[in-house]
Design a protein around this motif. Structure first.
Motif, PDB file in Angstrom:
ATOM      1  N   ALA A   1    -150.135  10.396  -2.188  1.00  0.00           N
ATOM      2  CA  ALA A   1    -150.876   9.802  -1.072  1.00  0.00           C
ATOM      3  C   ALA A   1    -152.361   9.697  -1.410  1.00  0.00           C
TER       4      ALA A   1
ATOM      5  N   THR B   1    -154.392   6.067  -1.685  1.00  0.00           N
ATOM      6  CA  THR B   1    -155.283   5.720  -0.591  1.00  0.00           C
ATOM      7  C   THR B   1    -156.754   5.879  -0.934  1.00  0.00           C
TER       8      THR B   1
ATOM      9  N   ARG C   1    -159.995   4.610  -3.466  1.00  0.00           N
ATOM     10  CA  ARG C   1    -160.413   3.699  -4.518  1.00  0.00           C
ATOM     11  C   ARG C   1    -161.193   4.486  -5.554  1.00  0.00           C
TER      12      ARG C   1
ATOM     13  N   SER D   1    -139.613   8.547   7.305  1.00  0.00           N
ATOM     14  CA  SER D   1    -140.706   8.265   6.388  1.00  0.00           C
ATOM     15  C   SER D   1    -140.405   7.038   5.540  1.00  0.00           C
TER      16      SER D   1
ATOM     17  N   LEU E   1    -141.182   4.143   7.810  1.00  0.00           N
ATOM     18  CA  LEU E   1    -142.612   3.987   8.074  1.00  0.00           C
ATOM     19  C   LEU E   1    -143.361   3.468   6.857  1.00  0.00           C
ATOM     20  N   ALA E   2    -142.977   3.921   5.663  1.00  0.00           N
ATOM     21  CA  ALA E   2    -143.817   3.661   4.492  1.00  0.00           C
ATOM     22  C   ALA E   2    -143.511   2.338   3.828  1.00  0.00           C
TER      23      ALA E   2
ATOM     24  N   LEU F   1    -147.680  11.486   5.706  1.00  0.00           N
ATOM     25  CA  LEU F   1    -148.185  10.706   4.579  1.00  0.00           C
ATOM     26  C   LEU F   1    -147.701   9.266   4.656  1.00  0.00           C
ATOM     27  N   ALA F   2    -146.495   9.041   5.199  1.00  0.00           N
ATOM     28  CA  ALA F   2    -146.051   7.660   5.404  1.00  0.00           C
ATOM     29  C   ALA F   2    -146.968   6.955   6.394  1.00  0.00           C
ATOM     30  N   ILE F   3    -147.338   7.659   7.475  1.00  0.00           N
ATOM     31  CA  ILE F   3    -148.261   7.061   8.451  1.00  0.00           C
ATOM     32  C   ILE F   3    -149.609   6.771   7.809  1.00  0.00           C
ATOM     33  N   VAL F   4    -150.093   7.732   6.964  1.00  0.00           N
ATOM     34  CA  VAL F   4    -151.385   7.534   6.301  1.00  0.00           C
ATOM     35  C   VAL F   4    -151.343   6.285   5.421  1.00  0.00           C
ATOM     36  N   LEU F   5    -150.221   6.084   4.716  1.00  0.00           N
ATOM     37  CA  LEU F   5    -150.098   4.895   3.866  1.00  0.00           C
ATOM     38  C   LEU F   5    -150.195   3.623   4.706  1.00  0.00           C
ATOM     39  N   GLN F   6    -149.512   3.616   5.862  1.00  0.00           N
ATOM     40  CA  GLN F   6    -149.570   2.416   6.704  1.00  0.00           C
ATOM     41  C   GLN F   6    -150.981   2.195   7.251  1.00  0.00           C
TER      42      GLN F   6
ATOM     43  N   TYR G   1    -153.713   3.064   5.803  1.00  0.00           N
ATOM     44  CA  TYR G   1    -154.535   2.549   4.704  1.00  0.00           C
ATOM     45  C   TYR G   1    -154.287   1.065   4.499  1.00  0.00           C
ATOM     46  N   ARG G   2    -153.019   0.635   4.684  1.00  0.00           N
ATOM     47  CA  ARG G   2    -152.721  -0.785   4.486  1.00  0.00           C
ATOM     48  C   ARG G   2    -153.430  -1.650   5.521  1.00  0.00           C
TER      49      ARG G   2
ATOM     50  N   ARG H   1    -157.725  -0.343   5.161  1.00  0.00           N
ATOM     51  CA  ARG H   1    -158.325  -0.120   3.832  1.00  0.00           C
ATOM     52  C   ARG H   1    -159.164   1.151   3.815  1.00  0.00           C
ATOM     53  N   SER H   2    -158.890   2.111   4.676  1.00  0.00           N
ATOM     54  CA  SER H   2    -159.648   3.365   4.729  1.00  0.00           C
ATOM     55  C   SER H   2    -158.829   4.370   5.515  1.00  0.00           C
ATOM     56  N   ILE H   3    -158.920   5.655   5.142  1.00  0.00           N
ATOM     57  CA  ILE H   3    -158.197   6.647   5.924  1.00  0.00           C
ATOM     58  C   ILE H   3    -159.152   7.683   6.499  1.00  0.00           C
TER      59      ILE H   3
END
Lengths: 171, 102
Positions: free
Chosen positions: A74, A78, A80, A156, A159-160, B79-84, B86-87, B90-92
């Motif tokens: 993760a 996430t 850069r 998950s 969601l992902a 972490l799946a929510i965090v990935l979404q 971020y999509r 473009r920032s978490i």
């Protein structure tokens, strides 16, 4: 020369708390995530000194092998590369310190004023007893735990994933 | 000098304090998750320590296994929510996620 168990406890506690300090105070999120490895390993060692051998193995397998890898994925996905330097900013430090001071004062007061049994106990293996407990007294929570894991896995994945547009969903 | 219950409780309390500090001060969502992991580990350590020194049996270890199970599923979902997040942003950083404000 203090006995070996005391030395082992001190080393494990120092590893755990030192790594946890890096997790809490490092400015780089990758350093924080990697320092979590030391905390998990230290806790696993402390479990061994508390005669919880199965838990120590589980801690290494699940936390170090699973959760930490997931967290590192993760972090890499996430962040850069160019803002890696300060990827973990902090705010509200004074308020946090105040609240934690209060919480630790209350915990310390309770811990010092209660009359705990203080004699050291020998560490004996407990995996067999734990297995009997799981398949006897705690069978229903054990099965519910399996269902929770399955639900979390499906959730998950759903969601992902990226949203997929199928041919018949156009427009 | 002997290692007793109080020593383990001290380690657990300090670990909990560091976790609480991480949760309260971090702006990176993954950093907040790291703090939650610290807090859960502190609680699990206390369960095992109390079982070893006070309660006996294996009930403390049973609770700790459930804590590990819940922590694993919590980390996967979060972490799946965090990935979404971020999509779409473009920032978490948690202080930039203000779409529901006002």
């Amino acid at each position: 020369m203090p006995p070996l168990s005391v030395v082992a406890f001190m080393l494990l506690a120092a590893l755990t708390l030192g790594s946890a300090g890096i997790v809490a105070f490092s400015k780089n999120i990758i350093h924080s995530a990697l320092a979590l490895l030391g905390t998990f390993l230290g806790i696993a060692g402390l479990y061994v000194t508390l005669s919880a051998d199965f838990l120590a193995a589980t801690q290494v397998l699940v936390y170090v092998g699973g959760t930490l890898t997931l967290i590192l994925f993760a972090v890499m996905l996430t962040s850069r590369i160019e803002d890696m330097k300060v990827s973990n900013p902090q705010g509200g430090v004074a308020v946090a310190f105040g609240l934690i001071a209060v919480a630790l004062l209350v915990l310390g007061k309770v811990a010092t004023e209660t009359n705990w049994p203080s004699e050291a106990k020998p560490a004996v293996p407990s995996t067999a007893k734990l297995g009997h407990a799981f398949l006897g007294e705690y069978l229903l929570p054990f099965e519910i735990g399996s269902v929770v894991l399955l639900a979390a896995m499906i959730g998950s994945v759903v969601l992902a994933r990226r949203a997929v547009k199928r041919a018949w969903e156009k427009g | 000098m002997e290692i007793g219950l109080v020593h383990y409780l001290t380690v657990g309390a300090v670990l909990f304090g560091l976790g609480l500090f991480t949760v309260m001060t971090r702006k990176n969502a993954v950093g907040i998750l790291l703090g939650v992991e610290l807090i859960l580990n502190a609680a699990a350590l206390n369960f095992v320590a109390f079982e070893h020194f006070v309660a006996g049996g294996v009930s403390g270890q049973v609770f700790t296994v459930f804590i590990i199970v819940l922590a694993a599923s919590e980390a996967a979902i979060a972490l799946a929510i965090v990935l979404q997040v971020y999509r779409s942003y473009r920032s978490i950083m948690a202080d930039r996620l203000t779409a529901l404000k006002n």
